[in-house]
Design a protein around this motif. Structure first.
Motif, PDB file in Angstrom:
ATOM      1  N   TYR A 163      11.560  -6.575  -3.560  1.00  0.00           N
ATOM      2  CA  TYR A 163      10.812  -5.481  -2.570  1.00  0.00           C
ATOM      3  C   TYR A 163       9.102  -5.288  -3.342  1.00  0.00           C
ATOM      4  N   PRO A 164       8.510  -4.460  -2.526  1.00  0.00           N
ATOM      5  CA  PRO A 164       6.950  -4.472  -3.350  1.00  0.00           C
ATOM      6  C   PRO A 164       6.860  -3.329  -4.247  1.00  0.00           C
ATOM      7  N   VAL A 165       6.214  -3.732  -5.738  1.00  0.00           N
ATOM      8  CA  VAL A 165       6.205  -2.867  -7.010  1.00  0.00           C
ATOM      9  C   VAL A 165       5.465  -1.420  -5.710  1.00  0.00           C
ATOM     10  N   ASP A 166       5.781  -0.646  -6.610  1.00  0.00           N
ATOM     11  CA  ASP A 166       5.065   0.706  -6.068  1.00  0.00           C
ATOM     12  C   ASP A 166       5.181   0.837  -4.621  1.00  0.00           C
ATOM     13  N   LEU A 167       5.313   0.978  -3.647  1.00  0.00           N
ATOM     14  CA  LEU A 167       4.861   1.090  -2.230  1.00  0.00           C
ATOM     15  C   LEU A 167       4.154  -0.037  -1.865  1.00  0.00           C
ATOM     16  N   GLU A 168       2.788   1.060  -1.142  1.00  0.00           N
ATOM     17  CA  GLU A 168       1.794  -0.319  -1.063  1.00  0.00           C
ATOM     18  C   GLU A 168       1.089  -0.524  -2.414  1.00  0.00           C
ATOM     19  N   TYR A 169       0.755  -0.135  -3.577  1.00  0.00           N
ATOM     20  CA  TYR A 169       0.079  -0.940  -4.551  1.00  0.00           C
ATOM     21  C   TYR A 169       0.921  -2.015  -5.336  1.00  0.00           C
ATOM     22  N   GLY A 170       1.894  -2.306  -4.206  1.00  0.00           N
ATOM     23  CA  GLY A 170       2.577  -3.959  -4.371  1.00  0.00           C
ATOM     24  C   GLY A 170       2.258  -5.032  -3.488  1.00  0.00           C
ATOM     25  N   LYS A 171       1.364  -4.391  -2.225  1.00  0.00           N
ATOM     26  CA  LYS A 171       0.894  -5.419  -1.420  1.00  0.00           C
ATOM     27  C   LYS A 171      -0.512  -4.934  -0.964  1.00  0.00           C
ATOM     28  N   TYR A 172      -1.279  -6.150  -0.924  1.00  0.00           N
ATOM     29  CA  TYR A 172      -2.682  -5.479  -0.703  1.00  0.00           C
ATOM     30  C   TYR A 172      -3.018  -7.277   0.393  1.00  0.00           C
ATOM     31  N   ARG A 173      -3.257  -6.037   1.401  1.00  0.00           N
ATOM     32  CA  ARG A 173      -4.177  -7.675   2.688  1.00  0.00           C
ATOM     33  C   ARG A 173      -5.369  -8.536   2.094  1.00  0.00           C
ATOM     34  N   ILE A 174      -5.083  -9.780   2.437  1.00  0.00           N
ATOM     35  CA  ILE A 174      -6.550 -10.686   1.666  1.00  0.00           C
ATOM     36  C   ILE A 174      -7.334 -10.649   3.273  1.00  0.00           C
ATOM     37  N   PRO A 175      -8.415 -10.629   2.912  1.00  0.00           N
ATOM     38  CA  PRO A 175      -9.625 -10.393   3.622  1.00  0.00           C
ATOM     39  C   PRO A 175      -9.638 -11.924   4.464  1.00  0.00           C
TER      40      PRO A 175
END
Length: 220
Positions: free
Chosen positions: A160-172
């Motif tokens: 699971y992603p760490v700390d919700l959105e703070y573990g998920k980063y969309r790459i441009p």
């Protein structure tokens, strides 16, 4: 008179079939249109779920993300997340195809099954989510900080992603243009790009995002 008699039964049947065909075509067009509307707007309604009591905050600043994670990888979402509805738990099960491993035990090409703290309802039009977390989208590339579930967990072998959105980063896709944009003040358009929910702290997330892009992908 007999030579000119009309077979009304045959006429009514043909009329019924024509109306049936028209109705079927209109139904298909309506469903296709609805799918495009849903895709464009993502969700018509976002509702909050109470955070899981056993889920603790793992990183309080971006410098702690790597240490808090079992895996740090880039990859692409392979297929739409599947909502799992258990008796007491509901979540989205998402498959990530690994592109590059930045930390942890994995390899390029691996398929990682993630649980995301959200699920859809009402034919995908309502998103139930913890703290406004938005699920990863098909076809987009991401940098994920992932935590593995314990071996004795019902979700063993998943992450699971760490700390919700703070573990998920969309790459441009356009890294040069986006590197320049990172130097400017964040806007509502950035919220859409980040795929950050309406309740997310945009300025705080942008700060974490800039650090992650610089530290792990070299985007300044």
């Amino acid at each position: 008179m007999g030579a000119f008699a009309v077979d009304y039964r045959r006429y009514d049947k043909r009329t019924f079939l024509n109306f049936g065909n028209i109705f079927f075509v209109l139904l298909v067009v309506g469903l296709v249109t609805l799918s495009f509307v849903i895709r464009a707007n993502r969700y018509f309604e976002i509702k909050q779920i109470s955070p899981a009591p056993e889920r603790l905050r793992l990183a309080w600043k971006p410098e702690e993300l790597e240490e808090a994670s079992d895996l740090v990888v880039t990859g692409q979402i392979a297929a739409p997340g599947r909502t799992y509805r258990g008796e007491t738990v509901r979540y989205m099960e998402t498959r990530l195809i690994v592109d590059e491993v930045l930390s942890g035990d994995a390899a390029a090409g691996d398929v990682i099954i993630m649980t995301e703290e959200c699920y859809t309802d009402n034919f995908g039009m309502t998103l139930w989510t913890q703290e406004g977390y938005l699920p990863a989208e098909v076809g987009d590339c991401y940098l994920f900080f992932l935590k593995k579930y314990d071996d004795d967990s019902r979700y063993a072998s998943m992450c699971y992603p760490v700390d919700l959105e703070y573990g998920k980063y969309r790459i441009p896709e356009d890294t040069e243009t986006f590197s320049a944009d990172l130097q400017n003040a964040v806007t509502a358009e950035d919220r859409d790009f980040f795929q950050l929910g309406p309740d997310g702290d945009l300025d705080e997330y942008a700060r974490w995002y800039a650090y992650v892009m610089s530290r792990f992908l070299g985007l300044e």
